[in-house]
Design an enzyme around this catalytic site. Structure first.
Site, PDB file in Angstrom:
ATOM      1  N   LYS A 178      -5.682   2.966   9.469  1.00  0.00           N
ATOM      2  CA  LYS A 178      -5.398   2.810  10.900  1.00  0.00           C
ATOM      3  C   LYS A 178      -4.677   4.039  11.442  1.00  0.00           C
ATOM      4  O   LYS A 178      -5.083   4.623  12.447  1.00  0.00           O
ATOM      5  CB  LYS A 178      -4.556   1.541  11.152  1.00  0.00           C
ATOM      6  CG  LYS A 178      -5.225   0.249  10.706  1.00  0.00           C
ATOM      7  CD  LYS A 178      -4.381  -0.979  11.033  1.00  0.00           C
ATOM      8  CE  LYS A 178      -3.049  -1.055  10.303  1.00  0.00           C
ATOM      9  NZ  LYS A 178      -3.144  -1.162   8.835  1.00  0.00           N
TER      10      LYS A 178
ATOM     11  N   ARG B  86      -0.169  -8.527  15.086  1.00  0.00           N
ATOM     12  CA  ARG B  86      -0.302  -8.847  13.672  1.00  0.00           C
ATOM     13  C   ARG B  86      -0.201 -10.337  13.418  1.00  0.00           C
ATOM     14  O   ARG B  86      -0.309 -10.768  12.279  1.00  0.00           O
ATOM     15  CB  ARG B  86       0.855  -8.183  12.935  1.00  0.00           C
ATOM     16  CG  ARG B  86       0.456  -7.021  12.088  1.00  0.00           C
ATOM     17  CD  ARG B  86       1.754  -6.539  11.466  1.00  0.00           C
ATOM     18  NE  ARG B  86       1.522  -5.788  10.291  1.00  0.00           N
ATOM     19  CZ  ARG B  86       1.425  -4.456  10.292  1.00  0.00           C
ATOM     20  NH1 ARG B  86       1.463  -3.780  11.406  1.00  0.00           N
ATOM     21  NH2 ARG B  86       1.260  -3.831   9.160  1.00  0.00           N
TER      22      ARG B  86
ATOM     23  N   ARG C 114      -0.502   7.743  -0.976  1.00  0.00           N
ATOM     24  CA  ARG C 114      -0.193   8.158   0.398  1.00  0.00           C
ATOM     25  C   ARG C 114       1.107   8.943   0.454  1.00  0.00           C
ATOM     26  O   ARG C 114       2.093   8.628  -0.196  1.00  0.00           O
ATOM     27  CB  ARG C 114      -0.081   6.948   1.312  1.00  0.00           C
ATOM     28  CG  ARG C 114       0.488   7.371   2.681  1.00  0.00           C
ATOM     29  CD  ARG C 114       0.286   6.372   3.742  1.00  0.00           C
ATOM     30  NE  ARG C 114       0.962   5.116   3.472  1.00  0.00           N
ATOM     31  CZ  ARG C 114       0.838   4.066   4.265  1.00  0.00           C
ATOM     32  NH1 ARG C 114       0.081   4.123   5.329  1.00  0.00           N
ATOM     33  NH2 ARG C 114       1.471   2.957   3.969  1.00  0.00           N
TER      34      ARG C 114
ATOM     35  N   ARG D 130       6.454   6.503   1.365  1.00  0.00           N
ATOM     36  CA  ARG D 130       7.123   5.408   2.046  1.00  0.00           C
ATOM     37  C   ARG D 130       7.691   4.430   1.032  1.00  0.00           C
ATOM     38  O   ARG D 130       7.082   4.160   0.010  1.00  0.00           O
ATOM     39  CB  ARG D 130       6.119   4.682   2.946  1.00  0.00           C
ATOM     40  CG  ARG D 130       6.294   5.032   4.403  1.00  0.00           C
ATOM     41  CD  ARG D 130       5.135   4.582   5.237  1.00  0.00           C
ATOM     42  NE  ARG D 130       4.911   3.127   5.222  1.00  0.00           N
ATOM     43  CZ  ARG D 130       3.995   2.521   5.975  1.00  0.00           C
ATOM     44  NH1 ARG D 130       3.238   3.235   6.792  1.00  0.00           N
ATOM     45  NH2 ARG D 130       3.831   1.218   5.910  1.00  0.00           N
TER      46      ARG D 130
ATOM     47  N   ARG E 272       2.351  -7.140   0.965  1.00  0.00           N
ATOM     48  CA  ARG E 272       1.850  -6.845   2.322  1.00  0.00           C
ATOM     49  C   ARG E 272       0.403  -7.317   2.486  1.00  0.00           C
ATOM     50  O   ARG E 272       0.019  -7.779   3.558  1.00  0.00           O
ATOM     51  CB  ARG E 272       1.967  -5.342   2.598  1.00  0.00           C
ATOM     52  CG  ARG E 272       3.419  -4.912   2.851  1.00  0.00           C
ATOM     53  CD  ARG E 272       3.623  -3.436   2.678  1.00  0.00           C
ATOM     54  NE  ARG E 272       2.806  -2.635   3.561  1.00  0.00           N
ATOM     55  CZ  ARG E 272       2.585  -1.327   3.380  1.00  0.00           C
ATOM     56  NH1 ARG E 272       3.129  -0.704   2.359  1.00  0.00           N
ATOM     57  NH2 ARG E 272       1.837  -0.664   4.226  1.00  0.00           N
TER      58      ARG E 272
END
Ligand code: AP5
Ligand code: MG
Ligand code: ZN
Length: 216
Positions: A13, A88, A127, A160, A171
């Site tokens: 996203k 969400r 990431r 992160r 998640r």
């Protein structure tokens, strides 16, 4: 153009949002980025958000909705925006819908980036993000030109805290139970479009541009 981006954690996203917003010249509004900014500055909102984000849970609806609707009142949202990571939950989607209707506006589309669960862990653990400008990289799929430095602003990129394998699994569970119902929500309103998010980053962007067209 008013776009909602849907998709699981790691769908891409944030990555696609940057390109879409450049091309269509609309602001990129990421609730995750806004929360992380508050967390970095230790504001009361940041302290509250951290309790939920670090364990992979959602920040409570009321806090999130108030923050987002406040942001949408900004002057830069007049001609459109892209929402990344909001809504969400069904409650959030309904709040957005009400806000739009009260201003006689409507969404252009809710764009779902589809990526199956088995792709996600590798994407998330590789990431790296830029704490200054929010750019997102991947050690294997999208490395920066200079190792560990952001291409855009030169800051040191980092991992992160919620990108550990355990938190990513949490998640994903939260996504499946709380956010997936939004797929039906937008399908029922004839607003849903889907792209295959397993292709290369550029190929995904091309599919998105085909859906969005030339309209600004
Ligand atoms: P948020 O920051 O929104 O996290 P997320 O939705 O879990 O999504 P990510 O940012 O992890 O993934 P992404 O889809 O943006 O993927 P990216 O482009 O980086 O939210 C964080 C937290 O904040 C939530 O858990 C929650 O606690 C809270 N929160 C936020 N909004 C909220 C709300 N509305 N209500 C309540 N709480 C809220 O890509 C991932 C990696 O893959 C990158 O390394 C990238 O380079 C790579 N990649 C991207 N595309 C490709 C591709 N096509 N091929 C190969 N690699 C790719
Ligand atoms: Mg993101
Ligand atoms: Zn940067």
């Amino acid at each position: 153009m008013k776009i909602v981006l849907l998709g699981p954690p790691g769908a891409g996203k944030g990555t696609q949002a940057k390109s879409i917003c450049n091309r269509y010249n609309i602001p990129h509004i990421s609730t995750g980025d806004i929360f992380r900014k508050h967390m970095a500055e230790n504001t009361p909102l940041g302290i509250e958000a951290r309790k939920h984000i670090d364990i992979g849970h959602l920040v409570p609806d009321k806090v999130t909705i108030d923050m987002l609707l406040e942001r949408l009142k900004n002057e830069d949202c007049k001609d459109g925006y892209l929402l990344d990571g909001f809504p969400r939950t069904v409650l959030q989607a309904e709040a957005l819908q009400q806000f739009l209707e009260s201003n006689n506006e409507r969404l252009t589309t809710a764009l779902l980036i589809e990526v199956p669960r088995e792709f996600i862990i590798e994407r998330m653990t590789g990431r790296r993000v830029c704490p200054s400008c929010g750019a997102s990289y991947h050690t294997k799929f999208n490395p920066p030109q200079i190792q560990d430095k952001c291409d855009i602003c030169g800051s040191d990129i980092m991992q992160r805290k919620d990108d550990t394998e355990e938190t990513v699994r949490e998640r994903l569970d939260v996504y499946e139970s709380q956010t997936q119902p939004l797929i039906d929500f937008y399908e029922n309103k004839n607003l849903l479009s889907k792209v295959d998010g397993t292709k290369a980053i550029n190929a995904v962007f091309e599919s998105i541009c085909e859906i969005l067209g030339d309209e600004k």
